[in-house]
Design a protein around this motif. Structure first.
Motif, short mmCIF file in Angstrom:
data_model
loop_
_atom_site.label_atom_id
_atom_site.label_comp_id
_atom_site.label_asym_id
_atom_site.label_seq_id
_atom_site.Cartn_x
_atom_site.Cartn_y
_atom_site.Cartn_z
N SER A 33 66.41 -2.60 1.61
CA SER A 33 65.81 -3.35 0.38
C SER A 33 66.97 -3.53 -0.44
CB SER A 33 64.65 -3.01 -0.17
OG SER A 33 63.49 -3.12 0.92
N GLN A 34 67.48 -2.19 -0.85
CA GLN A 34 68.62 -2.38 -1.93
C GLN A 34 69.99 -2.93 -1.68
OE1 GLN A 34 68.46 1.88 -3.37
NE2 GLN A 34 66.52 1.56 -4.41
N ALA A 35 70.28 -2.95 -0.43
CA ALA A 35 71.51 -3.61 0.34
C ALA A 35 71.39 -4.86 -0.30
CB ALA A 35 71.53 -3.32 1.41
N PHE A 36 70.45 -5.41 -0.34
CA PHE A 36 70.22 -7.06 -0.60
C PHE A 36 69.81 -7.21 -2.30
CE2 PHE A 36 70.25 -7.00 3.98
CZ PHE A 36 70.91 -8.32 4.15
N GLY A 37 69.94 -6.17 -2.89
CA GLY A 37 69.42 -6.53 -4.33
C GLY A 37 67.79 -6.39 -4.62
N TYR A 38 67.12 -5.86 -3.91
CA TYR A 38 65.63 -5.80 -4.24
C TYR A 38 65.35 -4.74 -5.04
CZ TYR A 38 65.13 -10.02 -1.19
OH TYR A 38 65.41 -11.24 -0.52
N GLN A 39 64.29 -4.98 -6.08
CA GLN A 39 63.75 -4.08 -7.01
C GLN A 39 62.28 -3.42 -6.40
OE1 GLN A 39 63.99 -6.74 -10.29
NE2 GLN A 39 64.70 -5.13 -11.33
N GLU A 40 62.27 -1.88 -6.73
CA GLU A 40 61.13 -1.36 -6.09
C GLU A 40 59.77 -1.58 -7.20
OE1 GLU A 40 59.45 2.70 -3.84
OE2 GLU A 40 61.50 2.67 -4.93
N TRP A 41 58.91 -2.02 -6.71
CA TRP A 41 57.52 -2.05 -7.49
C TRP A 41 56.34 -1.59 -6.88
CZ3 TRP A 41 53.27 -5.65 -6.85
CH2 TRP A 41 53.23 -6.10 -5.75
N ASP A 42 55.26 -1.58 -7.43
CA ASP A 42 53.95 -1.23 -6.83
C ASP A 42 52.71 -1.83 -7.67
OD1 ASP A 42 52.31 -0.34 -4.84
OD2 ASP A 42 53.13 1.79 -4.96
N ALA A 43 51.74 -1.87 -7.00
CA ALA A 43 50.26 -2.49 -7.77
C ALA A 43 49.23 -1.45 -7.55
CB ALA A 43 50.07 -3.91 -6.90
N PRO A 44 48.21 -1.67 -8.05
CA PRO A 44 47.05 -0.72 -7.99
C PRO A 44 46.59 -0.68 -6.43
CG PRO A 44 46.54 -2.18 -9.89
CD PRO A 44 47.88 -2.80 -8.83
N PHE A 45 46.23 0.66 -6.28
CA PHE A 45 45.36 0.83 -4.92
C PHE A 45 43.95 0.34 -4.55
CE2 PHE A 45 48.11 5.01 -4.22
CZ PHE A 45 49.46 4.09 -4.29
N ILE A 46 43.52 0.02 -5.90
CA ILE A 46 41.97 -0.60 -5.84
C ILE A 46 42.10 -1.86 -6.57
CG2 ILE A 46 39.56 -0.23 -6.52
CD1 ILE A 46 40.14 2.74 -6.81
N GLU A 81 45.83 -5.55 1.88
CA GLU A 81 47.20 -5.99 1.71
C GLU A 81 47.84 -6.10 0.24
OE1 GLU A 81 47.61 -10.12 2.98
OE2 GLU A 81 45.66 -10.59 2.17
N LEU A 82 48.98 -6.64 0.15
CA LEU A 82 49.68 -6.52 -1.08
C LEU A 82 50.13 -8.07 -1.67
CD1 LEU A 82 50.57 -4.55 -3.16
CD2 LEU A 82 53.06 -4.79 -2.24
N THR A 83 50.11 -9.04 -0.79
CA THR A 83 50.52 -10.23 -1.20
C THR A 83 49.54 -10.99 -2.53
OG1 THR A 83 51.46 -11.00 0.75
CG2 THR A 83 51.30 -12.74 -0.81
N PRO A 84 48.32 -10.72 -2.27
CA PRO A 84 47.58 -11.24 -3.58
C PRO A 84 47.86 -10.49 -4.75
CG PRO A 84 46.13 -11.05 -1.50
CD PRO A 84 47.45 -10.31 -1.39
N SER A 85 47.99 -9.24 -4.50
CA SER A 85 48.37 -8.39 -6.08
C SER A 85 49.57 -8.86 -6.52
CB SER A 85 48.47 -6.95 -5.66
OG SER A 85 47.21 -6.20 -5.35
N LEU A 86 50.65 -9.14 -5.56
CA LEU A 86 51.88 -9.77 -6.04
C LEU A 86 51.81 -10.79 -6.66
CD1 LEU A 86 55.11 -9.59 -5.71
CD2 LEU A 86 55.04 -11.04 -3.72
N ALA A 87 51.04 -11.72 -6.22
CA ALA A 87 50.79 -13.06 -6.89
C ALA A 87 50.14 -13.06 -8.48
CB ALA A 87 49.80 -14.21 -6.24
N ARG A 88 49.29 -12.09 -8.42
CA ARG A 88 48.57 -11.79 -9.88
C ARG A 88 49.56 -11.36 -10.73
NH1 ARG A 88 45.39 -7.66 -9.24
NH2 ARG A 88 47.03 -6.34 -10.45
N MET A 89 50.33 -10.29 -10.45
CA MET A 89 51.46 -9.61 -11.32
C MET A 89 52.40 -10.67 -11.69
SD MET A 89 51.40 -5.69 -9.66
CE MET A 89 52.85 -5.36 -10.78
N ILE A 90 52.91 -11.49 -10.78
CA ILE A 90 54.10 -12.31 -11.15
C ILE A 90 53.44 -13.44 -11.99
CG2 ILE A 90 55.28 -14.39 -10.12
CD1 ILE A 90 56.63 -11.63 -9.35
N ALA A 91 52.23 -13.88 -11.85
CA ALA A 91 51.52 -14.99 -12.72
C ALA A 91 51.37 -14.36 -13.99
CB ALA A 91 50.15 -15.43 -11.95
#
Length: 425
Positions: A33-46, A81-91
């Motif tokens: 991930s970092q080799a391509f410049g991506y940043q680490e993040w996370d979202a709530p487990f619930i 899964e994580l994609t919906p959490s990603l969408a919410r946090m980006i929005a």
């Protein structure tokens, strides 16, 4: 004897050896991930169940999610899964972020599925996404991140491949066959299940969906045409970018890759172990262009993939690609000669730790052979002995546990001497 309390069905216990494998996989994910410049993040487990209702599909929401009512009366779920959490946090911060967003994450997820080889109810998952760019070249970068990981863990193109398709290409082919738009998702899911079903049963399912014989024959022709990608400008550009990125040997076009989830709109891809016993996808993903609007954001194109740790762990073990387990992270054991020198041993260990070494001290002053035997079981490379004579003269005995040699050095030279042995061990 009292009954032993068992772990919850489908969950996993990580003893040190299993934890070492998990950390090995995490380290390779992080590096790719970092080799391509991506940043680490996370979202709530619930999360609230409503977050998944719009885009994850009815089966995931109603059958596979661990959903419960909290003490406040709200229905929540352990994230499947994580994609919906990603969408919410980006929005939530859409106007503040710098695009393209390149994010990656690794964390726990839960799905109420039937446990079997390669599938558990609790798992860890790597998620990699780029948002804010809509191009085949961006899709190629995500695929390259996945290929870089495969290469880094020792899976060659002869052992693992990433199969690619394009939903827009398939939609144009479905248009030509006259397959109605409202049936596309069901047909896509049917294509996904083709390799897992008997041919006659698969045909019967196609007819149940409303396809006629001409449409079914046309669908089979499409799924057998591995040159179909040449009709797609997106896929032509994708493969050119993959070649420039140095990973084209890991990627092949396959019209049977559909990725049934609702939110994929363009490129889709899945990686498989091509020669092992486990016939499950290593990772999969694709382009999604409509996700943010469903959580209150403005339209924003994205591409991403996810990989669970269970399947890749089994594949690496089967292929003999898991590093040898090291029982202890300590490089050095400081023995304790007797109670009068115990604190001197502690101080010696502290000095080595300040120099950057991982050091363990014997928990009690046992006989030295017993302490050496313990160090050998822990695969520690160096043991130090500070006896009464050494303490009086300002000396320390260094025992190289790899070859059995030992030397006596002045305390001032200890750090350099131990580092020298570890460097050559």
């Amino acid at each position: 004897m009292a009954n032993k309390i068992q772990a919850v069905k489908g969950t996993r216990e990580f003893y040190p050896e299993q934890m070492a494998l998990r950390n090995f996989i995490y380290g390779k994910m992080c590096a790719a991930s970092q080799a391509f410049g991506y940043q680490e993040w996370d979202a709530p487990f619930i999360e609230t169940i409503d977050l998944y209702a719009a885009k994850s599909g009815e089966e995931l929401v109603k059958k596979q999610s661990f959903t419960f009512e909290d003490r406040g009366g709200d229905f929540v779920t352990l994230r499947p899964e994580l994609t919906p959490s990603l969408a919410r946090m980006i929005a939530a911060k859409q106007g503040e972020l710098t695009y393209p967003v390149r994010w990656w994450s690794f964390g726990p997820f839960w799905r109420y599925e039937q446990p079997q080889k390669g599938r558990t109810r609790e798992f860890f998952q790597w998620n990699v996404d780029m948002l804010g760019v809509n191009s085949p070249e961006a899709d190629a970068e995500l695929i390259a991140v996945g290929a870089t990981f495969l290469r880094s863990v020792g899976l060659s193109p002869e052992r693992a491949l990433i199969y690619v398709n394009n939903r827009r290409l398939m939609d144009s082919e479905f248009d030509a066959l006259g397959i109605p738009v409202e049936k596309r998702l069901d047909v896509s899911n049917l294509v996904d299940r083709r390799t897992k079903m008997e041919a006659a049963k698969w045909d019967a399912n196609a007819f149940d969906l409303g396809l006629n014989q001409t449409q079914l024959d046309g669908l089979k022709d499409i799924l057998g045409n591995f040159e179909l990608w040449k009709k797609s400008d997106e896929l032509t550009r994708l493969f050119a970018a993959l070649e420039a990125l140095g990973v084209k040997e890991y990627v092949k076009f396959d019209p049977n890759i559909m990725r049934g989830l609702l939110y994929y709109t363009g490129t889709v891809f899945e990686a498989f172990d091509t020669s092992g016993s486990l016939k499950r996808a290593i990772f999969g993903g694709g382009r999604y262009d409509n996700l943010l609007a469903d959580v209150g954001g403005q339209p924003l194109s994205g591409v991403g993939f996810a990989m669970g740790d269970v399947v890749i762990g089994l594949i690496l073990q089967e292929a003999g690609l898991v590093p040898e387990f090291q029982p202890s992270p300590a490089q050095v054991l400081v023995t304790v000669f007797d109670e009068t020198l115990w604190m001197r041993s502690f101080a010696l260990a502290a000095e080595l730790r300040q120099a950057g070494m991982n050091v363990m001290v014997s928990p009690e002053p046992n006989k030295l052979p017993k302490q050496f035997k313990f160090a050998d079981k822990m695969k520690i490379k160096v043991a130090l002995v500070l006896g009464p004579d050494e303490a009086e003269k300002g000396l320390v005995v260094i025992k190289n546990l790899t070859n059995g040699e030992q030397v006596q050095v002045k305390k001032e030279a200890l750090v350099d001497s131990v580092m020298g042995i570890l460097k050559n061990a």
